[in-house]
Design a protein around this motif. Structure first.
Motif, PDB file in Angstrom:
ATOM      1  N   ALA A   1       0.830  -1.204   0.000  1.00  7.45           N
ATOM      2  CA  ALA A   1       0.000   0.000   0.000  1.00  7.45           C
ATOM      3  C   ALA A   1       0.865   1.254   0.000  1.00  7.45           C
ATOM      4  CB  ALA A   1      -0.936  -0.009   1.207  1.00  7.45           C
ATOM      5  N   VAL A   2       1.912   1.261   0.793  1.00  9.24           N
ATOM      6  CA  VAL A   2       2.772   2.447   0.817  1.00  9.24           C
ATOM      7  C   VAL A   2       3.488   2.608  -0.526  1.00  9.24           C
ATOM      8  CG1 VAL A   2       4.714   3.578   1.952  1.00  9.24           C
ATOM      9  CG2 VAL A   2       3.055   2.319   3.308  1.00  9.24           C
ATOM     10  N   LEU A   3       3.952   1.495  -1.076  1.00  6.15           N
ATOM     11  CA  LEU A   3       4.572   1.551  -2.407  1.00  6.15           C
ATOM     12  C   LEU A   3       3.618   2.144  -3.425  1.00  6.15           C
ATOM     13  CD1 LEU A   3       6.386  -1.874  -3.038  1.00  6.15           C
ATOM     14  CD2 LEU A   3       7.400   0.349  -2.551  1.00  6.15           C
ATOM     15  N   SER A   4       2.381   1.672  -3.408  1.00  5.30           N
ATOM     16  CA  SER A   4       1.389   2.168  -4.368  1.00  5.30           C
ATOM     17  C   SER A   4       1.167   3.652  -4.172  1.00  5.30           C
ATOM     18  CB  SER A   4       0.054   1.429  -4.194  1.00  5.30           C
ATOM     19  OG  SER A   4       0.238   0.042  -4.266  1.00  5.30           O
ATOM     20  N   GLY A   5       1.016   4.044  -2.928  1.00  5.63           N
ATOM     21  CA  GLY A   5       0.726   5.447  -2.632  1.00  5.63           C
ATOM     22  C   GLY A   5       1.851   6.361  -3.067  1.00  5.63           C
ATOM     23  N   GLU A   6       3.067   6.015  -2.707  1.00  2.70           N
ATOM     24  CA  GLU A   6       4.187   6.884  -3.064  1.00  2.70           C
ATOM     25  C   GLU A   6       4.373   6.931  -4.577  1.00  2.70           C
ATOM     26  OE1 GLU A   6       5.861   8.864  -1.046  1.00  2.70           O
ATOM     27  OE2 GLU A   6       4.720   8.183   0.687  1.00  2.70           O
ATOM     28  N   THR A   7       4.108   5.804  -5.224  1.00  2.00           N
ATOM     29  CA  THR A   7       4.258   5.772  -6.678  1.00  2.00           C
ATOM     30  C   THR A   7       3.203   6.657  -7.348  1.00  2.00           C
ATOM     31  OG1 THR A   7       5.177   3.549  -6.562  1.00  2.00           O
ATOM     32  CG2 THR A   7       4.342   4.258  -8.698  1.00  2.00           C
ATOM     33  N   VAL A   8       1.958   6.491  -6.942  1.00  2.00           N
ATOM     34  CA  VAL A   8       0.911   7.314  -7.556  1.00  2.00           C
ATOM     35  C   VAL A   8       1.173   8.797  -7.273  1.00  2.00           C
ATOM     36  CG1 VAL A   8      -1.544   7.868  -7.574  1.00  2.00           C
ATOM     37  CG2 VAL A   8      -0.816   5.493  -7.453  1.00  2.00           C
ATOM     38  N   ALA A   9       1.571   9.110  -6.058  1.00  2.00           N
ATOM     39  CA  ALA A   9       1.843  10.513  -5.727  1.00  2.00           C
ATOM     40  C   ALA A   9       2.973  11.050  -6.598  1.00  2.00           C
ATOM     41  CB  ALA A   9       2.202  10.647  -4.244  1.00  2.00           C
ATOM     42  N   SER A  10       3.998  10.242  -6.805  1.00  2.00           N
ATOM     43  CA  SER A  10       5.149  10.694  -7.590  1.00  2.00           C
ATOM     44  C   SER A  10       4.783  10.841  -9.063  1.00  2.00           C
ATOM     45  CB  SER A  10       6.308   9.714  -7.434  1.00  2.00           C
ATOM     46  OG  SER A  10       6.737   9.686  -6.087  1.00  2.00           O
ATOM     47  N   VAL A  11       4.067   9.859  -9.589  1.00  2.00           N
ATOM     48  CA  VAL A  11       3.679   9.941 -10.988  1.00  2.00           C
ATOM     49  C   VAL A  11       2.760  11.145 -11.194  1.00  2.00           C
ATOM     50  CG1 VAL A  11       2.398   8.797 -12.829  1.00  2.00           C
ATOM     51  CG2 VAL A  11       3.961   7.476 -11.405  1.00  2.00           C
ATOM     52  N   THR A  12       1.859  11.355 -10.252  1.00  2.00           N
ATOM     53  CA  THR A  12       0.930  12.478 -10.382  1.00  2.00           C
ATOM     54  C   THR A  12       1.675  13.808 -10.407  1.00  2.00           C
ATOM     55  OG1 THR A  12      -0.788  11.239  -9.222  1.00  2.00           O
ATOM     56  CG2 THR A  12      -1.071  13.613  -9.346  1.00  2.00           C
ATOM     57  N   ILE A  13       2.564  13.993  -9.452  1.00  2.00           N
ATOM     58  CA  ILE A  13       3.234  15.295  -9.382  1.00  2.00           C
ATOM     59  C   ILE A  13       4.233  15.446 -10.534  1.00  2.00           C
ATOM     60  CG2 ILE A  13       5.155  14.725  -7.818  1.00  2.00           C
ATOM     61  CD1 ILE A  13       4.377  17.336  -6.284  1.00  2.00           C
ATOM     62  N   ALA A  14       4.781  14.327 -11.013  1.00  2.00           N
ATOM     63  CA  ALA A  14       5.669  14.393 -12.177  1.00  2.00           C
ATOM     64  C   ALA A  14       4.876  14.817 -13.409  1.00  2.00           C
ATOM     65  CB  ALA A  14       6.346  13.048 -12.404  1.00  2.00           C
TER      66      ALA A  14
END
Lengths: 366, 382, 366, 382
Positions: free
Chosen positions: C248-261
Motif C-alpha cells: 500500500a505504501v509503495l502504491s501510494g508513493e508511486t501514484v503521488a510521484s507519478v501524479t506530481i511528475a
C-alpha cells in the motif's frame, strides 16, 4: 539501585496506584486540586526528597527523587510535585530549608518582573507567562530586575493576579500579573541570568525526560493490555500482524527512552551530565511523537475519549515534550557541544564517559 | 496498473472565477467565525450553513428539482476546499451534503428525495451517520442494532457510537440488522433506516473528545418506532450501500486539509519573521500537499466520470490523513511554543487543535490498516 | 494525451520492452555500451524529439519527450538519452540543428574550463567533474571562461582525457580533463552563468523527476509480482498483513510521484513551472527513499543481488535523487519562492495556477 | 514488563584503560586498511585477523585451555565496538568468533573444542554459517538440504545460499535435515554439521551484491562425505541450537555501528566546515545512537549473567539496523554529494557503501517483520 531506594520506590508505587485514580486525574483537569494526595506526599516527605536532612529535608539524593518523578509520570500524578521539588532544590543550594507549601518557578525569557524598593520592602510589577500550577502555588521563583540587577527572587503569589490557561494535559499553565504588589522580607540573590536559566532548563529538561519515560511505560502497559483483551475479526488484536508491528515499535521506543532517561539520571547524580540531558530529551521527545501516534492507532476510537485512561497519558506526553525545550532546542545544545568538543573524533566523544560506577544494575523498567 | 491511473486536471477560467466568488464570500464572513482546525467536524454553525445554502453551495451537484444547482464535481470541490482551507464552520451540514444527499439520490424513493433534499440544500436539515457500535468499529459485520418490522413500522433497538454531531442533528441514517445474522454471509441482512432523532426512545449521550469538546455521541435506541417508508434503498442491502458511501468519500479535500489553517498560520508566521531556515523545513509539507491535492482533484474527475476509484481513493485517505497529522508534528518543531486549547496565541491554539484532533484523522472513515488492505487487494487483483 | 502521443509512447514502450533487457543493462554497467539500442533510438528519431522539424529534429513537444523519458526510467534504459536530448534542446534554442552523436553536458560549479584564443581556434584547459556518460559522448556543453567572459561552449571530447567513475546505478559519471586541447570552429555564446545554470538544473531536475516516476512504476510492478509469486509460511506473500502495508505504501508513493511528475511536465510545457519542479523533485526524491527501502524489505535477500532486476531499479532511484538537486536544494528553492511570493496567503499561492487546459486526461500511470 | 529491563552499565577504570589499548592498536594499524562501512561483512583481511589473534582479542572470553583469555563480555564488547567504529577489516574471523566458537563451547565435544577453538582464537581458522536456502529464508522449517548417515559418515546433499564469506572460509556450519520432515513438528530432525569447504563435492558460487562485490555465496553439496563426529550437539536439535545462536547475537554493536564510519566522516566534515545547521540536523542520529548503545551494553551484561534477553535483543536489532540505514539517509541530505563506490571523495564513497549495504541490515539475522513478531510475543506473554 540501592535496597533503600527500592523500598522507597515500592511504597511510592503503591501509594500512587491506590490514590492516583483516573477519576482523580479527571477532576484535577476540571480544576479541582487533588488536596488529599498532595497532603500524603507532603506528609510522607516526598515533596522534599533530595533536600539534605540537615536542612530539614527528607534526605535521599536526586537519583531517588528522579525515580519517584518517573513514577509520577507513569501514574500521571496531577500535582506540582516536579515544580515544588525543583524549587526546594534550587533554594537548598542557598541554604534555605524546604517548605511544605506548593511552589513553582518560571525562567521564561518572555517574563518581565521589576522590583522597586519601598520603605517596607519591595513593590513588584510585571508578569510571568506559562507558569505551571501558578493558581495553586504559594510562592514562585523567578528572575527579577532589582534596581538594574538580575536577581533570583522567591515571591509570594497571594496578591498576584492569575490568568488561567492550561497545557494539552489540562495542567495549569497560567499567566501571573503582579500589579504593584507590596512584599516584604523576600529571598533575593544576584545571579548570572544565562547560567541560571540554563541550570533550570537542564534540571527541568531532565525531570520531563524521566516523567515522559514513566508515561511511556504506562502507555505500553495500556496498549499491551488492550491488544490482549480486545478482539477484531474474531481474534485478539495482538494476533494481527499489523498490531504486532505496533506493539514492537512501542516496546522499542519505550525501552530506548527509559534506558536513556536512566542513564541521564545516573550522569546527573554524578555531576557528569554534559551531553546526556540534551541527547536524552532529544530522543525521548522524538519517541513521544511515535508512541502516542501508535497507541492511539492501536486503541482506535475508544482511545480518543475522555472515558479511557489512554488520553491522560498521551496528552501529557504531548504537553511535556514541548516543555523545557523541544527537539530543535536540544539539537542546538547538543550540536554546540559536538562542535566545540575537544576530542579528536566523534567516537572518542561518545565513549569519553567518565567512569560512573563499577556496575549499576536494576535501573530498568519497573 | 490501470487502477492507479489518476488524470491531471486543470481548472477552467470559469472555474477560477467561481473560486474567486467563493473566496470573496468567505472573506466577507471572516468576522462571523473563528478559523478552526478540522472544521468539518468541530465547526458547528447552523447560521453559516444556512448562508451557504442560500448561495446554492450545499447539494450543488444535485438536480435542480431537488434544490440542487446541477453544478460539476469540480465546482463542488472548489467550494469545499476553499471552506476547509479557511477553517470555516461547516460541520452542521457536512454529512448531509457529503453522504446523505448522494445516498438518497442513488437509493432513495421519490418521496424521500422530495422531502429531504431541498431542506438539506437550504442548510436547514442536518444528518448524522450511525455506523459504528462498541464492538463493531472496523468490523461492521458485528453490528447488533436491529430493527423489527411491525404493523406500526420498524421498531429499532440497540446503540450507535462515534456518531459525529448526533446531538446537533435532525436525523440519523442508521445501519442495522433487519434479519438475523447468517454466519456464512455476515454482511447480509443489514439495512439503512432514516431515524428522526427527536423520536421517543432515542437517547443521545455526548462523548468527550481529547480536546474536552463534544463532537461524538453514543446514541441509544429503545423501541424507537420508525415509519415503514423510512428505509433507504433495498432491505438487506445496507452494508453494500454503506461501503459504497465510504469508498466514494475517501479522497475529498477533507482528507488533506483538516489542519491547513495551522499550515497557513505557520507559513504566515515564518514569512513575517523572515525565518528562512524554518520555511525550508516546512517545504516538505508543501510538496506533499501539492501531490495529494492533484491526486484528489484527479479522482474527483474520475468520480464524475463514474470510474472505479476504490483503490486510489483509499490511497488518498491513507496518505492524506497522515499528512494532516504531520503538519502538526512539523509545525511544532519549527516554531517552539506552548500548544494550548486556551491560549491567546493563534498558532498555539491551532497547534493544540491539530495535535488533539490528530488521532482521529487516521481512524475515521477506515483505519490505516483497513485502507492498506483495500489498496493491496486492488493492486494485487490486476 | 493526444492520440499521436499515445501511438508514440506505445511504440517506444514496445521497443524498450523487447530491446532493453536485464542483461543489456548488466552489460552496460560492466562498461559495454548498448550500441544497438542507441542506433534504434537515433534511427527512430527519439534522440531529437522536441527539436522542431524545421531545424531537422523529430518534432513533437517537450511533453512527448518527457513521457518517453518516463518510459526510459521505467525500463532503466542504460543510455545517455536524457543528456543528449537536453543538449539538443539547449542548442536548438540557439538555432543549432540536432546531432546524431552522443552528447552530454555539465554545469557543475566545481568545473573550471578556460579557453584561450589561438591562431587556429582555441586551446582548452581545465576539468569537468561528474559528467554523465562522458566516456561515450562526442561533445559536451559546458560553461567556459573565454578571455574573462563566461560562455556556453560546445566542446569536442575526442582529445580530452577521461577519468572513469560511476554513480550508484553504474552509469558513467566521469571526470574530464582538457590538457591544452586545440579546438577549432566550436559553438560559443555568452551567457549569464547563474541563469543558465538554473535553467539546466530545472530542466535536469524535471527529467530526473519523470525518470524516477517511471522507475517507481517498475518498482511497484516488480514488488506486486513478487508478492503474488512468492510464498512464505505456506501463503502467498501478499496475504501477510505486514506485506500488505508495504504494498500500500509503495502504491501510494508511486501514484503521488507519478501524479506530481505529470503535473510538472504539463506545467513545463506551458511555461508555468514556477513552483512545480521544485515541489515535484522534493516529493519524488523523498518517495524514492521510502519505496526503495520497502521494495528491498519485501523482496528479501534475492533483491540485493545482481541476479534480480530489482536492484537495477533501486540503484537508479538512489543515484538520480542526488542528481540535479537533493531535497535540501529544492526545499531551498521552494522556500525562496514562498518567502517572496506576492500572494497574500499560502492558500492563494497554492491555488494560483494559471489555467492549464480545459481538461487534460490520461496522464496517469501506464 | 520484566522482560524489558535493561540495566545501565558504566565501564570501570580498568576497562577504560583496556579500551585505550585497543584504540592505540587500531591507530597503529591505520595504514594497513581502508576504513569501511559494514566491515564485519565486507572487510576481509586474514592478516589483520591474525594480528587480532596475536593480541588475544579473538575468542577472548573463552577458557584459556582452548586458547581464550577468559575476559569479560564487556571487554569483548569494547574490542568489537572499537573495531567497528574504526571500520577495521574483521570479516574473516567474524562468524567464527561471534557464533561458531560459542556454539562449540556450548554443544561441542571435547575433541571439537580442542581442535577448532585454539585455531579460531589465533585468527587462523574461518567459519561461515549455512542456514538459508532459496525457499527457506525467514522460514527455516522449509530447509531441504539433507545428510544421511552411512558407514563412512554423513553424506550431504543440497544447497545453501546467502552464506557470508563461504568462498573465503575454511569451514561451514550447515543446518540440515538428518531425519525426514514431520509436518506436525517441522523444526524437528534438523542437525548442525561442520563441513570442511575444501571437501570434494562442495561447489561455491559467489553471488554479486548490490555493490558489485562478492560477499555472499551459493554453496552446493553433492554427496559430500562428512566424518560422523562432525555433528555439533545433539542430532535433531539443530533448529533450537541455531535459534539460540541467532537470539544471542542480535544485540551486539554490529547492529548499531555498521555505518558508523560514515557518521564519523559526516560529523568530522561538519566540524571542519563549521556547518552548525548541518550539525544540528545530525544530532538526532547521535541521540538515537546514545540510547541504542546503552541498551546494547546493558544487554551484554545481562547475557553474561545468563538472563533471558530474547525480547530486548530483538528490539536492539530492529531499531539498531533501522538506525544504521538512517545514518545514510540523513547524511546525504546534510551534505549534497554524488555517492559513488569509485569516488575519490571519502564521504561519497562511505555514503555509497552505506546506501548499497543498507537493505541488508534489516534482512540479515531476522527481518524486521520476524523480529517484531518475536518482540510482541515476548511482551504479550508477560
Amino acid at each position: 539501585m540501592s535496597d533503600m531506594q527500592e523500598i522507597i520506590l515500592d511504597s511510592t508505587n503503591k501509594m500512587f496506584k491506590s490514590l492516583c485514580t483516573k477519576e482523580l486525574i479527571d477532576r484535577s483537569e476540571e480544576g479541582i486540586f487533588a488536596e488529599e494526595l498532595w497532603s500524603v506526599l507532603v506528609e510522607s516527605g516526598v515533596t522534599s526528597v533530595g533536600v539534605p536532612e540537615s536542612l530539614g529535608g527528607t534526605g535521599g539524593d536526586y537519583n531517588d527523587a528522579l525515580h519517584i518523578l518517573q513514577l509520577a509520570g507513569k501514574f500521571s500524578v496531577p500535582l506540582p510535585l516536579a515544580e515544588t521539588l525543583m524549587v526546594q532544590w534550587l533554594l537548598a543550594d542557598h541554604g534555605i530549608s524546604p517548605s511544605s507549601e506548593i511552589l513553582t518557578l518560571s525562567v521564561n525569557p518572555k517574563n518581565k518582573i521589576e522590583l522597586e524598593e519601598t520603605p517596607k520592602g519591595y513593590s513588584v510589577q510585571g508578569k510571568a507567562v506559562n507558569v505551571p500550577w501558578a493558581r495553586h502555588a504559594k510562592r514562585i521563583v523567578v528572575i527579577a530586575n532589582v534596581e538594574g540587577k538580575s536577581k533570583l527572587a522567591l515571591l509570594p503569589l497571594d496578591k498576584a493576579n492569575i490568568e488561567f490557561n492550561s497545557n494539552l494535559a489540562g495542567e495549569p499553565s497560567d499567566t501571573i500579573h503582579f500589579q504593584s504588589v507590596d512584599v516584604a522580607d523576600i529571598f533575593l540573590e544576584e545571579v548570572d541570568v544565562e547560567q541560571f536559566r540554563m541550570k533550570v532548563t537542564n534540571l527541568g529538561g531532565l525531570i520531563k525526560i524521566v516523567m515522559m519515560s514513566g508515561a511511556m511505560e504506562a502507555l505500553l502497559e495500556l496498549s499491551v493490555l488492550f491488544s490482549k483483551e480486545r478482539e477484531q475479526f474474531g481474534r485478539p488484536l495482538h494476533r494481527l500482524q499489523a498490531i504486532q508491528q505496533h506493539i514492537a515499535v512501542l516496546s522499542g521506543e519505550t525501552v530506548a527512552s527509559v534506558t536513556i532517561a536512566n542513564k541521564a539520571i545516573l550522569a546527573f547524580g554524578k555531576g557528569v551530565d554534559d551531553h546526556e540531558i540534551a541527547a536524552a530529551k532529544l530522543k525521548v521527545n522524538e519517541a513521544a511523537g511515535k508512541v502516542t501516534e501508535i497507541a492511539h492507532q492501536l486503541h482506535g476510537a475508544i482511545g480518543v475519549t475522555h472515558e479511557h485512561r489512554l488520553n491522560q497519558v498521551t496528552r501529557r506526553l504531548w504537553a511535556w515534550r514541548d516543555e523545557f525545550g523541544n527537539e530543535n532546542y536540544w539539537a542546538d545544545q547538543l550540536a554546540d557541544k559536538v562542535m566545540n568538543s575537544n576530542t579528536e573524533s566523534l567516537w572518542e566523544m561518545i565513549t569519553d564517559h567518565p567512569v560512573i560506577a563499577k556496575v549499576q544494575l536494576g535501573e530498568g523498567i519497573k | 496498473m490501470n487502477k492507479l491511473k489518476v488524470p491531471i486536471m486543470g481548472f477552467t477560467e470559469e472555474q477560477e472565477t467561481f473560486r474567486n466568488e467563493v473566496r470573496q464570500f468567505i472573506k466577507s464572513e471572516k468576522d462571523t467565525f473563528e478559523s478552526q482546525v478540522d472544521s468539518w467536524l468541530s465547526g458547528y454553525s447552523p447560521a453559516f450553513s444556512q448562508k451557504l445554502g442560500e448561495k446554492g453551495w450545499i447539494g450543488m451537484t444535485w438536480p435542480k428539482k431537488y434544490g440542487g444547482k446541477e453544478r460539476s464535481s469540480l465546482e463542488r470541490y472548489i467550494v469545499i476546499e476553499e471552506l476547509l482551507a479557511a477553517g470555516a464552520p461547516i460541520a452542521a451540514h457536512w454529512f448531509a451534503d457529503r453522504q446523505t444527499g448522494p445516498l438518497f439520490l442513488k437509493f432513495g424513493t421519490d418521496e424521500q428525495k422530495e422531502f429531504f433534499l431541498p431542506k438539506i440544500a437550504k442548510g436547514r436539515c442536518f444528518f448524522s451517520i450511525g455506523l459504528s457500535e462498541p464492538n463493531a468499529g472496523s468490523d461492521l459485520a458485528a453490528i447488533s442494532t436491529r430493527a423489527e418490522r411491525t404493523e406500526n413500522g420498524w421498531v429499532l433497538n440497540g446503540m450507535k457510537i462515534w456518531t459525529s454531531g448526533a446531538h446537533l442533528s435532525d436525523y440519523m441514517i442508521v445501519l442495522c440488522r433487519t434479519s438475523p445474522k447468517n454466519p456464512d454471509r455476515k454482511h447480509e441482512g443489514l439495512s439503512q433506516l432514516v431515524v428522526d432523532l427527536s423520536s421517543p426512545g432515542v437517547t443521545i449521550r455526548p462523548i468527550k473528545y481529547l480536546t474536552g469538546e463534544e463532537h461524538f455521541n453514543e446514541v441509544f435506541f429503545e423501541n424507537v418506532i420508525i415509519p415503514e417508508e423510512n428505509i433507504v434503498g433495498q432491505e438487506g442491502n445496507g452494508w453494500r450501500q454503506s461501503m459504497a458511501e465510504l469508498a466514494y468519500e475517501r479522497s475529498g479535500p477533507e482528507r488533506i486539509l483538516s489542519t491547513f489553517p495551522l499550515l497557513e498560520e505557520l507559513i504566515g508566521t515564518l514569512r513575517e519573521n523572515k525565518d528562512f531556515q524554518g520555511m525550508k523545513e516546512a517545504m516538505k509539507l508543501l510538496s506533499q500537499l501539492y501531490s495529494l491535492r492533484h491526486m484528489s482533484i484527479g479522482i474527483a474527475q474520475l468520480l464524475e466520470e463514474g470510474a472505479d476509484v476504490n483503490t486510489t481513493a483509499a490511497l488518498v485517505k491513507d496518505m492524506g490523513t497522515k499528512f494532516e497529522k504531520n503538519v502538526a508534528e512539523v509545525a511544532r518543531l519549527i516554531i517552539a511554543s506552548s500548544p494550548s486549547m486556551t491560549s491567546e496565541v493563534r498558532f498555539e491554539k491551532l497547534l493544540a487543535q491539530s495535535i488533539l484532533h490528530g488521532p482521529g484523522f487516521t481512524l475515521r472513515g477506515g483505519t490505516t490498516e483497513i485502507l492498506r488492505g483495500i489498496v493491496t487487494k486492488g493492486v494485487i487483483a490486476e
